[in-house]
Design a protein around this motif. Structure first.
Motif, PDB file in Angstrom:
ATOM      1  N   ARG A   1     -63.734  13.453 -44.861  1.00  0.00           N
ATOM      2  CA  ARG A   1     -62.791  14.192 -44.168  1.00  0.00           C
ATOM      3  C   ARG A   1     -63.141  14.058 -42.889  1.00  0.00           C
ATOM      4  O   ARG A   1     -61.937  14.077 -41.836  1.00  0.00           O
ATOM      5  CB  ARG A   1     -63.267  15.744 -44.578  1.00  0.00           C
ATOM      6  CG  ARG A   1     -62.785  16.196 -45.933  1.00  0.00           C
ATOM      7  CD  ARG A   1     -63.356  17.284 -46.352  1.00  0.00           C
ATOM      8  NE  ARG A   1     -63.114  18.736 -45.624  1.00  0.00           N
ATOM      9  CZ  ARG A   1     -63.861  19.527 -45.246  1.00  0.00           C
ATOM     10  NH1 ARG A   1     -65.075  19.365 -45.466  1.00  0.00           N
ATOM     11  NH2 ARG A   1     -63.415  20.729 -44.282  1.00  0.00           N
TER      12      ARG A   1
ATOM     13  N   ASP B   1     -71.458  23.727 -43.335  1.00  0.00           N
ATOM     14  CA  ASP B   1     -70.522  22.670 -43.707  1.00  0.00           C
ATOM     15  C   ASP B   1     -69.771  22.172 -42.500  1.00  0.00           C
ATOM     16  O   ASP B   1     -69.370  21.223 -41.962  1.00  0.00           O
ATOM     17  CB  ASP B   1     -69.345  23.210 -44.658  1.00  0.00           C
ATOM     18  CG  ASP B   1     -68.256  22.184 -45.025  1.00  0.00           C
ATOM     19  OD1 ASP B   1     -68.700  21.377 -45.611  1.00  0.00           O
ATOM     20  OD2 ASP B   1     -67.102  22.731 -44.740  1.00  0.00           O
ATOM     21  N   ARG B   2     -69.308  23.417 -41.669  1.00  0.00           N
ATOM     22  CA  ARG B   2     -68.769  23.112 -40.436  1.00  0.00           C
ATOM     23  C   ARG B   2     -69.472  22.085 -39.450  1.00  0.00           C
ATOM     24  O   ARG B   2     -68.920  21.259 -38.695  1.00  0.00           O
ATOM     25  CB  ARG B   2     -68.453  24.439 -39.545  1.00  0.00           C
ATOM     26  CG  ARG B   2     -68.326  24.496 -38.020  1.00  0.00           C
ATOM     27  CD  ARG B   2     -67.334  23.846 -37.638  1.00  0.00           C
ATOM     28  NE  ARG B   2     -67.447  23.368 -36.208  1.00  0.00           N
ATOM     29  CZ  ARG B   2     -66.945  23.804 -35.241  1.00  0.00           C
ATOM     30  NH1 ARG B   2     -65.683  24.611 -35.372  1.00  0.00           N
ATOM     31  NH2 ARG B   2     -67.009  22.989 -34.050  1.00  0.00           N
TER      32      ARG B   2
ATOM     33  N   ASP C   1     -73.404  13.878 -48.148  1.00  0.00           N
ATOM     34  CA  ASP C   1     -72.325  14.639 -47.569  1.00  0.00           C
ATOM     35  C   ASP C   1     -71.283  13.768 -47.384  1.00  0.00           C
ATOM     36  O   ASP C   1     -70.420  13.453 -46.531  1.00  0.00           O
ATOM     37  CB  ASP C   1     -72.670  15.022 -46.070  1.00  0.00           C
ATOM     38  CG  ASP C   1     -73.820  16.220 -46.143  1.00  0.00           C
ATOM     39  OD1 ASP C   1     -73.680  16.859 -46.927  1.00  0.00           O
ATOM     40  OD2 ASP C   1     -74.432  16.243 -45.260  1.00  0.00           O
TER      41      ASP C   1
ATOM     42  N   PHE D   1     -69.512  18.531 -40.523  1.00  0.00           N
ATOM     43  CA  PHE D   1     -68.310  17.997 -40.223  1.00  0.00           C
ATOM     44  C   PHE D   1     -68.317  17.823 -38.746  1.00  0.00           C
ATOM     45  O   PHE D   1     -68.010  16.368 -38.593  1.00  0.00           O
ATOM     46  CB  PHE D   1     -67.240  19.071 -40.406  1.00  0.00           C
ATOM     47  CG  PHE D   1     -65.941  18.456 -40.228  1.00  0.00           C
ATOM     48  CD1 PHE D   1     -65.263  17.885 -41.497  1.00  0.00           C
ATOM     49  CD2 PHE D   1     -65.354  18.455 -39.015  1.00  0.00           C
ATOM     50  CE1 PHE D   1     -63.859  17.495 -41.254  1.00  0.00           C
ATOM     51  CE2 PHE D   1     -64.022  17.811 -38.864  1.00  0.00           C
ATOM     52  CZ  PHE D   1     -63.100  17.387 -39.808  1.00  0.00           C
TER      53      PHE D   1
ATOM     54  N   THR E   1     -67.624  15.339 -47.129  1.00  0.00           N
ATOM     55  CA  THR E   1     -67.341  15.791 -45.717  1.00  0.00           C
ATOM     56  C   THR E   1     -67.193  14.457 -44.813  1.00  0.00           C
ATOM     57  O   THR E   1     -66.221  14.631 -43.945  1.00  0.00           O
ATOM     58  CB  THR E   1     -68.573  16.502 -45.150  1.00  0.00           C
ATOM     59  OG1 THR E   1     -68.897  17.644 -46.244  1.00  0.00           O
ATOM     60  CG2 THR E   1     -68.321  17.213 -43.976  1.00  0.00           C
TER      61      THR E   1
END
Ligand code: ADP
Ligand code: MG
Length: 675
Positions: A640, A209-210, A634, A213, A637
């Motif tokens: 974000r 996820d990181r 995604d 991102f 994400t």
């Protein structure tokens, strides 16, 4: 002191030879090794029982060795070993080929995890060539890497383990601490550790996820910075000018969506910064008229326009469409391509420089050094895919911060468009001109080819025209496909002997291509056999049938473009997809074509069916390669990351703050491979 730039040869077991193999994967130092993320993982955390193993797919089985047979030589170079294991739900016979070393290492009565596909009958379970792990070994997720011949996942795993140990405590985070906190992201070093060697799925997902991102953030920063830069450019605002004369001169009324796009473009041009607008619309939605209006508007303001198309055929067609619309309004248009003769070219360039030509239409030829404008105010590009950034910049540099209008030929879902083209404002033409028929689409096997020919003949007899598209120009490229050249001859000699059959393919001289298209347009050719060069933009309203051989060879979006060559007039149009492919995936794809004619919906299906990792040539859209992120799935994400990028650029528009040093390096690194 750990150093990510340390050469890969620094690692144990990596000499010249392995370093060469690593280089094939783009890995030269510790940093790039750690940036080589696993393709997938073998999950050893949830072993299943032998009796309960599902019949499809590999699973981990925790079982003890009961007995081993000796080596059986099957033939020279191939020996077989059998190992019987048990997990108390059942026994299982495992066969190994040639892996004496692995089998020798197995101890009777010891427990191991065997990862493979359980096969066989209810009473006799088998497994072939499994991966073997010690049962006591940390039973986490085992990373599986993208490989090149000569490098195994196991070896990469070992090297990664070593590199991680070396770098421990020294991995810097490009994301500032406040941002990590605000967006709930783990530290980069945790992410790198756990994307490679996660103890469990949860840790891997946090890491993933990181990293996703970060990838999306860098990508958004790159585009938004580009956009901010162009927003700060100045250009002389154009005067609002009444478009009524333009509207009135057209043989049809524009749709509401066309009008709206035109107004948006003209409004942009009256501002003091250059326009950067993308016009998206399905095939046949009439994007050209939006360009025409913008050109007219610019000309009224004393500015010249340039229109660049990807192929000569398209350039010619734009010229033939636009010149008759614009010239009566006092806007002089000219065509410049690679095949424009020297004398003509010289004369043309002179009048262009003198400002006597208001619109120059052409291929890449128009970005050449010798092409100079008197006052270039608007650049329109009609793109199959994005023109390279470099090409665009060269064209733009011919004017002083000219306005830019991009017409996209491939409809893509709005959210995706906003990502890929986030440096552009978006106008969507979501309405087709009135009276368009739904193109009836059929998917047939080659056993029905003769019937299809009969159907085509009926329409040719009624004065209509048709296309037949084949994937190849010449034989020999692949044996089971119909080459256009031979096929055209066969059709002309045999099945369509009473009709005029023309040929069009990419290897023809530009002049001959042009001639073929012109003859088809004029109705002198009734049936045009072509490769995909007709794919984009060719516009012959009297053509009502599009038949596509080996339809399975084409992507959905490409089929949609091809189909869009018909149904441009008022008559009912048909599309016949010929394919003998039996695969379920293929049938599904072709069925989508029969079901809908909405280009946006088709693009979405196309993306879905191709699945993550196989984006439709995003590089061609000027987008960098993303290693982990998938723009379709995604999306959360992505938004974000978009928000984060906006926040960063609001505070630090040029990314000059010291805490953004690593981000800038990341952005530049990412954009490096985009032309
Ligand atoms: P595309 O969006 O695929 O580039 P074009 O601009 O080539 O579409 O337009 C397709 C066809 O529709 C052309 O023949 C064009 O003249 C015609 N057309 C465009 N706008 C209209 C309209 N508002 N009403 C009727 N026909 C139109
Ligand atoms: Mg077009």
């Amino acid at each position: 002191m750990a150093d990510g730039n340390k050469d890969i040869r620094y690692l144990k077991g990596v000499g010249e030879k392995r370093a060469k193999l690593y280089e094939k994967l783009g890995i030269t130092d510790l940093c790039s090794l750690l940036g080589h993320y696993p393709r997938t993982y073998i999950d050893l955390t949830r072993p299943v029982s032998i009796a309960g193993a599902p019949p499809d797919g590999a699973v981990p089985i925790r079982a003890a060795v009961v007995s081993k047979t000796g080596e059986q030589r099957i033939r020279k170079g191939l020996s077989l070993f059998k190992v019987v294991v048990t997990d108390h739900s059942s026994d299982m016979v495992i066969t190994f080929f040639n892996t004496k070393f692995t089998v020798d290492a197995l101890e009777v009565e010891q427990e191991y995890i065997f990862y493979g596909k359980v096969e066989g009958t209810f009473t006799r379970k088998t497994m072939a060539s499994p991966l073997v792990f010690r049962s006591g070994e940390r039973a986490g997720l085992i990373p599986v890497y993208p490989l090149t011949e000569g490098l195994s996942s196991k070896l990469i795993r070992e090297n990664v383990r070593q590199a991680l140990a070396e770098m421990e405590g020294h991995i810097e985070d490009p994301l500032p601490k406040e941002m990590r906190e605000a967006f709930h992201l783990c530290h980069k070093s945790y992410a790198v550790q756990n994307i490679h060697l996660p103890p469990d799925r949860a840790a891997m997902e946090i890491a993933r996820d990181r990293l996703i991102f970060e990838e999306l953030l860098l990508c958004q920063l790159a585009f938004l910075r580009m956009r901010n830069r162009s927003k700060r450019l100045k250009t002389r605002p154009m005067e609002p000018y009444d478009l009524a004369p333009f509207y009135e001169s057209l043989p049809f009324t524009l749709t509401g969506a066309q009008r709206r796009s035109i107004e948006e473009a003209c409004r942009d041009m009256t501002a003091g910064t250059p326009m950067n607008r993308l016009v998206q619309g399905d095939v046949g939605s009439g994007k050209t008229m939006v360009a025409a209006a913008a050109v007219y508007f610019a000309a009224r303001n004393g500015a010249q326009s340039a229109l660049m198309a990807p192929t000569e055929i398209l350039a010619l067609q734009h010229f033939e469409t636009l010149a008759p619309v614009l010239e009566p309004l006092g806007v002089k248009a000219a065509l410049l391509t690679g095949s424009t003769r020297a004398a003509k070219r010289r004369e043309l360039l002179k009048s262009l420089q003198a400002g006597e030509i208001q619109l120059l239409i052409g291929t890449h030829a128009i970005i050449e050094e010798t092409v100079t404008f008197d006052r270039l105010g608007l650049v329109v590009t009609d793109e199959q895919h994005r023109f390279g950034v470099a090409q665009r910049v060269r064209l733009l540099s011919k004017g002083e911060n000219p306005h830019v209008l991009v017409m996209s030929a491939t409809p893509i879902p709005r959210t995706l468009a906003q990502t890929i083209y986030c440096d552009l404002d978006l106008s969507v033409i979501d309405e087709l001109p009135p009276g368009r028929q739904k193109i009836e689409t059929y998917c047939i096997g080659s056993d029905k080819r003769m019937r299809a020919f009969g159907f085509i003949q009926k329409h040719l007899d009624a004065g209509k025209q048709a296309y037949i598209v084949c994937p190849l120009v010449e034989a020999g490229e692949a044996s089971d496909l119909k080459p256009a050249t031979e096929y055209a001859k066969l059709l002309a000699d045999r099945y369509f002997s009473g009709y005029t059959v023309g040929l069009l393919h990419g290897k023809m001289k530009p002049k001959d291509k042009e001639a073929a298209i012109t003859r088809f347009k004029n109705g002198e050719i009734q049936l045009l056999v072509s490769t995909t060069v007709v794919e984009v933009g060719v516009d012959v309203p009297n053509a009502v049938i599009m038949m596509i051989e080996n339809a399975e060879r084409f992507g959905l979006s490409q089929l949609h473009q091809l189909r869009g060559r018909v149904g441009r007039g008022r008559d009912q149009a048909y599309c016949i997809l010929l394919s003998d492919a039996k695969g379920e995936q293929t049938r599904k794809r072709l069925q989508v074509m029969c079901r809908t004619t909405d280009g946006f919906a088709i693009a979405k299906e196309d993306l879905n069916l191709r699945g993550p990792g196989d984006f439709f040539g995003l590089r061609q859209h000027g987008l960098p390669t993303l290693k982990l992120a998938d723009l379709l799935t995604d999306t959360a994400t992505l938004s974000r990351a978009q928000e984060a990028a906006r926040q960063i650029l609001t505070k630090d528009p040029d990314l000059t703050a010291p805490e953004h040093r690593l981000l800038v390096a990341g952005v530049e690194n990412m954009m490096q491979d985009v032309d």
